[in-house]
Design a protein around this motif. Structure first.
Motif, PDB file in Angstrom:
ATOM      1  N   LYS A 254      16.059  11.316  51.331  1.00 51.99           N
ATOM      2  CA  LYS A 254      16.698  12.604  51.024  1.00 51.99           C
ATOM      3  C   LYS A 254      17.926  12.489  50.487  1.00 51.99           C
ATOM      4  O   LYS A 254      18.360  11.800  49.533  1.00 51.99           O
TER       5      LYS A 254
ATOM      6  N   ASN B 264       4.429   7.500  57.129  1.00 54.72           N
ATOM      7  CA  ASN B 264       4.925   8.688  56.906  1.00 54.72           C
ATOM      8  C   ASN B 264       5.883   9.290  57.925  1.00 54.72           C
ATOM      9  O   ASN B 264       5.550   9.163  59.036  1.00 54.72           O
ATOM     10  N   TYR B 265       6.927  10.091  57.588  1.00 55.58           N
ATOM     11  CA  TYR B 265       7.744  10.713  58.553  1.00 55.58           C
ATOM     12  C   TYR B 265       8.015  12.092  58.299  1.00 55.58           C
ATOM     13  O   TYR B 265       7.649  12.625  57.264  1.00 55.58           O
ATOM     14  N   GLN B 266       8.418  12.836  59.315  1.00 54.69           N
ATOM     15  CA  GLN B 266       8.889  14.305  59.065  1.00 54.69           C
ATOM     16  C   GLN B 266      10.114  14.511  60.026  1.00 54.69           C
ATOM     17  O   GLN B 266       9.990  13.901  61.133  1.00 54.69           O
TER      18      GLN B 266
ATOM     19  N   THR C 133      10.583   8.205  49.946  1.00 54.92           N
ATOM     20  CA  THR C 133      10.353   9.570  49.558  1.00 54.92           C
ATOM     21  C   THR C 133      10.894  10.532  50.566  1.00 54.92           C
ATOM     22  O   THR C 133      11.238  10.075  51.568  1.00 54.92           O
ATOM     23  N   ASP C 134      10.662  11.745  50.395  1.00 54.19           N
ATOM     24  CA  ASP C 134      11.248  12.918  51.328  1.00 54.19           C
ATOM     25  C   ASP C 134      10.183  12.779  52.768  1.00 54.19           C
ATOM     26  O   ASP C 134      10.558  13.482  53.598  1.00 54.19           O
ATOM     27  N   THR C 135       9.030  12.212  52.446  1.00 56.29           N
ATOM     28  CA  THR C 135       7.945  12.080  53.664  1.00 56.29           C
ATOM     29  C   THR C 135       7.658  10.530  54.009  1.00 56.29           C
ATOM     30  O   THR C 135       6.680  10.638  54.660  1.00 56.29           O
ATOM     31  N   SER C 136       8.051   9.575  53.120  1.00 50.72           N
ATOM     32  CA  SER C 136       7.442   8.440  53.596  1.00 50.72           C
ATOM     33  C   SER C 136       8.339   7.156  53.281  1.00 50.72           C
ATOM     34  O   SER C 136       9.493   7.413  52.639  1.00 50.72           O
TER      35      SER C 136
ATOM     36  N   ASP D  47      10.968  15.876  64.633  1.00 47.79           N
ATOM     37  CA  ASP D  47      11.047  14.583  64.051  1.00 47.79           C
ATOM     38  C   ASP D  47       9.746  13.728  64.416  1.00 47.79           C
ATOM     39  O   ASP D  47       9.282  13.445  65.755  1.00 47.79           O
TER      40      ASP D  47
ATOM     41  N   ASP E 189      14.066  17.325  59.569  1.00 50.70           N
ATOM     42  CA  ASP E 189      14.581  18.452  58.796  1.00 50.70           C
ATOM     43  C   ASP E 189      15.977  17.729  58.222  1.00 50.70           C
ATOM     44  O   ASP E 189      16.558  18.377  57.680  1.00 50.70           O
TER      45      ASP E 189
END
Length: 147
Positions: free
Chosen positions: A103, A73-75, A121-124, A51, A77
């Motif tokens: 998500k 921006n993030y990550q 979004t799924d990444t930001s 994460d 699962d």
């Protein structure tokens, strides 16, 4: 973990306190330009090694009365909640601005002040501040809470 958070916040508070007066002077002397800084916040103990979250830009400048958008921006699962906080000078705690799901939770949000908007979004995650004022000059934090 608490010691790490305390040391990190102490360092950030010290850095911001040193910059605060020059930021306000710069904002006032440049015809109402608003100076904003972004950072990340490891506030949630559920973060794992995969994460992460970080600002797209460290500093932004906006014009009084206009809008500005910050992005992180993030990550992860997981299906996260993404948070934004505002930190003014001094020893005040960062102030909650909003949270928004991403998500699987993209329809969930809490945005008490309608001058703030968020898009995920799924990444930001983005924070838009409308109708900027000099009082918006601050350090802003983005944080991710994986669910």
């Amino acid at each position: 973990m608490l010691l790490y958070l305390f040391l990190l916040l102490s360092h950030i508070l010290g850095e911001f306190k040193n910059r605060d007066s020059s930021l306000l002077e710069a904002a006032a002397s440049t015809h109402h330009l608003i100076h904003l800084m972004a950072s990340f916040s490891p506030l949630f103990p559920g973060l794992t090694a995969g994460d992460s979250i970080s600002p797209d830009q460290d500093e932004l400048t906006g014009t009084e009365g206009k809008s500005v958008t910050m992005k992180c921006n993030y990550q992860t699962d997981y299906n996260p909640y993404l948070y934004w906080y505002k930190h003014n000078s001094g020893l005040q705690a960062p102030q909650f601005i909003l949270w928004k799901g991403a998500k699987g939770y993209s329809n969930s949000e809490l945005i008490p002040d309608k001058r703030y908007e968020s898009r995920t979004t799924d990444t930001s995650t983005e924070l838009t501040i409308t109708k900027l004022t000099l009082a918006d000059t601050a350090l802003y934090y983005c944080a991710v809470d994986p669910q």
